[in-house]
Write a protein that holds these residues in place. Structure first.
Motif, mmCIF file in Angstrom:
data_model
loop_
_atom_site.group_PDB
_atom_site.id
_atom_site.type_symbol
_atom_site.label_atom_id
_atom_site.label_comp_id
_atom_site.label_asym_id
_atom_site.label_seq_id
_atom_site.Cartn_x
_atom_site.Cartn_y
_atom_site.Cartn_z
ATOM 1 N N ASP A 309 67.047 17.359 41.354
ATOM 2 C CA ASP A 309 66.050 18.047 42.172
ATOM 3 C C ASP A 309 66.415 19.512 42.361
ATOM 4 O O ASP A 309 66.227 20.090 43.423
ATOM 5 C CB ASP A 309 65.896 17.352 43.539
ATOM 6 N N GLN A 310 66.940 20.099 41.301
ATOM 7 C CA GLN A 310 67.353 21.503 41.340
ATOM 8 C C GLN A 310 66.612 22.322 40.283
ATOM 9 O O GLN A 310 67.064 23.401 39.902
ATOM 10 C CB GLN A 310 68.870 21.609 41.113
ATOM 11 N N ASN A 312 64.161 24.139 40.435
ATOM 12 C CA ASN A 312 63.675 25.447 40.892
ATOM 13 C C ASN A 312 64.778 26.316 41.492
ATOM 14 O O ASN A 312 64.498 27.376 42.042
ATOM 15 C CB ASN A 312 62.561 25.255 41.931
ATOM 16 N N ASN A 313 66.005 25.866 41.381
ATOM 17 C CA ASN A 313 67.143 26.595 41.937
ATOM 18 C C ASN A 313 67.653 27.601 40.904
ATOM 19 O O ASN A 313 68.154 27.208 39.846
ATOM 20 C CB ASN A 313 68.252 25.605 42.308
ATOM 21 N N THR A 315 70.301 29.430 40.598
ATOM 22 C CA THR A 315 71.706 29.271 40.194
ATOM 23 C C THR A 315 71.854 28.132 39.200
ATOM 24 O O THR A 315 72.543 28.254 38.177
ATOM 25 C CB THR A 315 72.588 29.006 41.428
ATOM 26 N N TYR A 316 71.197 27.014 39.481
ATOM 27 C CA TYR A 316 71.263 25.871 38.573
ATOM 28 C C TYR A 316 70.573 26.180 37.252
ATOM 29 O O TYR A 316 71.028 25.738 36.186
ATOM 30 C CB TYR A 316 70.626 24.639 39.223
#
Length: 668
Positions: A309-310, A312-313, A315-316
């Motif tokens: 669930d990342q 949209n992050n 950094t990820y």
């Protein structure tokens, strides 16, 4: 000259880099690359150019060195299979400890489809490329390899046949041009009528590869000046960049729009400019040589971000891009290059034996995972229990939920005294046991009349469930033979048929059914007609029976057991829900139609929201346990929260003479 030793063109290698950058940035959601999926169309045109060149040159040398179709196939296998087999093997190994049973079973299925080059057909049957579920399929990107491989199988066979008929390039050009026109016309038509098929299947994609092949055939016949080559390249990149920026997932694809990047690619191939500022820089060449491995490894990383669930992050995302470069480079150096070198030095028979053995090993492993339902017992019991809620469905679903035909099996549940009839689609089938649990006595019986994908609305026409309208009419006529004191409970996923499924991106406002005439979008006239017919149908049934209309069950938009199992495996408990505001926005016209039926003919309303929603959210889990078996159907345990709601049926019902179920009463 062997098939493997054709002259290297750095412009084509650079063009590969552009294609893979576009696809990778699109999948990682990098701003400005909304149309980056056109990178696949670029790859297709390049493949057509190169493969046509290999086959035609081989045929032209056939007097001195016969062209071998088998050698052509083996060369393609040496290029594609080793890295693909390693990818599937690594994912299956990692999935053993990281994926819940359902996800692991899906990976096993897709591994088999991937190494057998049938994944485009597999994914076509499952969902559209732009659907949200597609971002949870670890091998989705192998669909394009399947399309290319299928093209590789057919192309030499056709060209060899043409060469025997007319051994010249003109005949081959004529046949390929005809094929391109037929395929392009099919693509334009099918993109509008069956978009998923148009996207995934070879007949509607072949024209893109044939376009590249025609460029190869025409290139040697054209005299192009240096300035014209420069202009071709500039216009070509303008078309490609315009496609990347101008198109997005809402654009119907491929269809005529795919002409833009394909024409752009064709112009660049015609330009054939080496050491160009567009394709020549060292970084571009580095990416081009590794484009296949980069393509293979980037997508599982995108899926991993979705699992975490990342997606949209920033950094990820940046970490994922770096990891793509690292894994792509490792795959290129440790798999692609050595495998090609090693296999090229072997006999064709040994080539086939090695590649086939490795492919069979992955196939057997994938089949084992699939046949063992994702292999239970690998993960903590809590995780597997959550995942297995997906199988907690009406145990008589296959027997009672009509998939085709007109006459319902009229399944009965409980005792021998008929208390109610549950009528509707698969949502009705999913809650029958809750109605049974709400019945007043152990001898009470509930009868089920359900038809998958069929809304209970008179006059409905369904392009897929073609007998849906006949079933509804059968149910209405059959109810006239049932005593009037037996209530009818109607449950449907109404909104799906009118405005599309909420879990599929791009399907909003696309009707799945029609009445007086088909509509391309859910425009106000269609919604009015749909709502009016819904109300009229309820009122028609209410002439002889008390009717209970159930408000639409909240749709989660994601597979609840799968999401919950992943969260439990990761040690997180992120809630799964749809906001009440979103529910109201989607279902408002259905509520209005149901209210109109209540006001006009006295039907009763059953509202599941007080039992499934609170604090502005309709939840998919309770006490960390799924209430749903997928994204929109309540499970057998989840539907029990609605028992108090269904109890209203029997609390309001005046049963003066219980109806005993007999063979006569079930006569169809």
């Amino acid at each position: 000259m062997s098939i493997e030793s054709r002259k290297f063109r750095d412009d084509i290698n650079g063009l590969r880099a552009w294609a893979v950058i576009a696809v990778i940035f699109y999948h990682f959601g990098v701003y400005g690359f909304a149309g980056g999926f056109v990178g696949v169309d670029i790859f297709f045109a390049i493949s057509g150019f190169l493969m046509t060149g290999i086959v035609v040159e081989g045929l032209e040398r056939s007097k001195t060195s016969p062209f071998s179709v088998i050698e052509f196939y083996m060369a393609r296998a040496r290029r594609i299979l080793p890295a693909l087999i390693v990818l599937c093997a690594v994912l299956l190994a990692l999935g053993w400890k990281a994926l819940p049973p359902l996800d692991y079973k899906m990976l096993g299925t897709h591994s088999v489809a991937g190494v057998s080059f049938l994944s485009n057909m597999q994914f076509w049957r499952e969902a559209g490329y732009f659907d949200t579920q597609s971002h949870e399929k670890w091998l989705l990107h192998t669909w394009s390899l399947a399309v290319e491989w299928q093209f590789y199988i057919i192309l030499p066979l056709v060209l060899v046949a043409v060469w025997k008929w007319r051994p010249n390039r003109q005949a081959i050009t004529l046949v390929m041009l005809t094929g391109l026109m037929v395929s392009l016309a099919s693509s334009i038509v099918v993109t509008q009528t069956a978009p998923s098929a148009a996207f995934y299947l070879l007949p509607t994609r072949a024209w893109e590869m044939l376009a590249g092949g025609l460029v190869y055939l025409l290139a040697n016949r054209l005299v192009i000046t240096a300035s014209t080559r420069t202009a071709f390249e500039i216009v070509g990149f303008a078309l490609i960049i315009g496609s990347i920026v101008g198109f997005d997932s809402s654009s119907s694809w491929p269809g005529w729009r795919a002409l833009v990047p394909v024409i752009g690619t064709s112009l660049i191939l015609l330009a054939a400019r080496s050491n160009s500022i567009w394709t020549g820089p060292t970084a571009i060449q580095w990416l081009g040589t590794r484009s296949y491995s980069l393509y293979l490894w980037h997508w599982p990383i995108v899926v991993a971000l979705t699992y975490l669930d990342q997606q949209n992050n920033p950094t990820y995302i940046l970490t994922g891009l770096v990891l793509t470069l690292v894994l792509g480079n490792i795959s290129y150096h440790l798999v692609e290059t050595p495998a090609r070198r090693y296999l090229t030095n072997m006999s064709m028979r040994k080539n086939a034996a090695v590649l086939l053995s490795c492919a069979i090993a992955v196939t057997v492993a994938g089949l084992g995972v699939r046949l063992n339902q994702g292999v239970n017992g690998r993960l903590p019991a809590e995780v597997e229990a959550i995942s297995l809620e997906s199988k907690n469905k009406n145990p008589r679903r296959d027997e009672c939920l009509l998939m085709t035909g007109v006459v319902s099996p009229s399944c009965t549940f409980g005792g021998s005294e008929l208390q109610a009839i549950v009528l509707g689609d698969s949502h009705a089938n999913a809650v029958v046991s809750a109605v049974v649990s709400a019945a007043p006595s152990s001898n009470s019986a509930i009868m089920e009349w359900t038809y998958s994908g069929c809304p209970t609305i008179q006059g409905v026409h369904h392009p897929v469930q073609r007998q849906c309208g006949e079933f509804v009419e059968w149910a209405i006529q059959k109810l006239k033979t049932i005593p009037s004191n037996i209530p009818v409970v109607i449950v449907n996923r109404y909104a799906q048929y009118a405005i599309g499924a909420n879990e599929n991106i791009g399907e909003d406002n696309i009707p799945q059914v029609y009445f007086s005439k088909p509509y391309q979008t859910s425009e106000p006239d269609f919604i009015d007609e749909y709502s009016r017919n819904l109300k009229d149908t309820a009122c028609e049934i209410a002439k002889n029976h008390t009717v209970y209309l159930v408000r639409p069950i909240p749709e989660m938009g994601v597979d609840v057991p799968t999401r919950a199992a992943r969260a439990a495996l990761a040690g997180t408990q992120k809630p799964i829900y749809v906001s009440l505001a979103d529910y109201n926005h989607r279902q408002a016209f259905i509520w209005k139609a149901q209210d109109a039926a209540r006001d006009q003919c006295g039907v009763k309303i059953l509202n599941p929201l007080p039992y499934l929603c609170s604090d502005g959210r309709c939840v998919g889990t309770k006490d960390n346990q799924p209430l749903y078996r997928d994204d929109d159907h309540l499970s057998e345990s989840g539907n029990k929260v609605l028992v108090p709601m269904f109890s209203e049926i029997f609390g309001n019902k005046d049963i003066t003479a219980p109806v005993a179920i007999t063979n006569a009463s079930l006569t169809h």
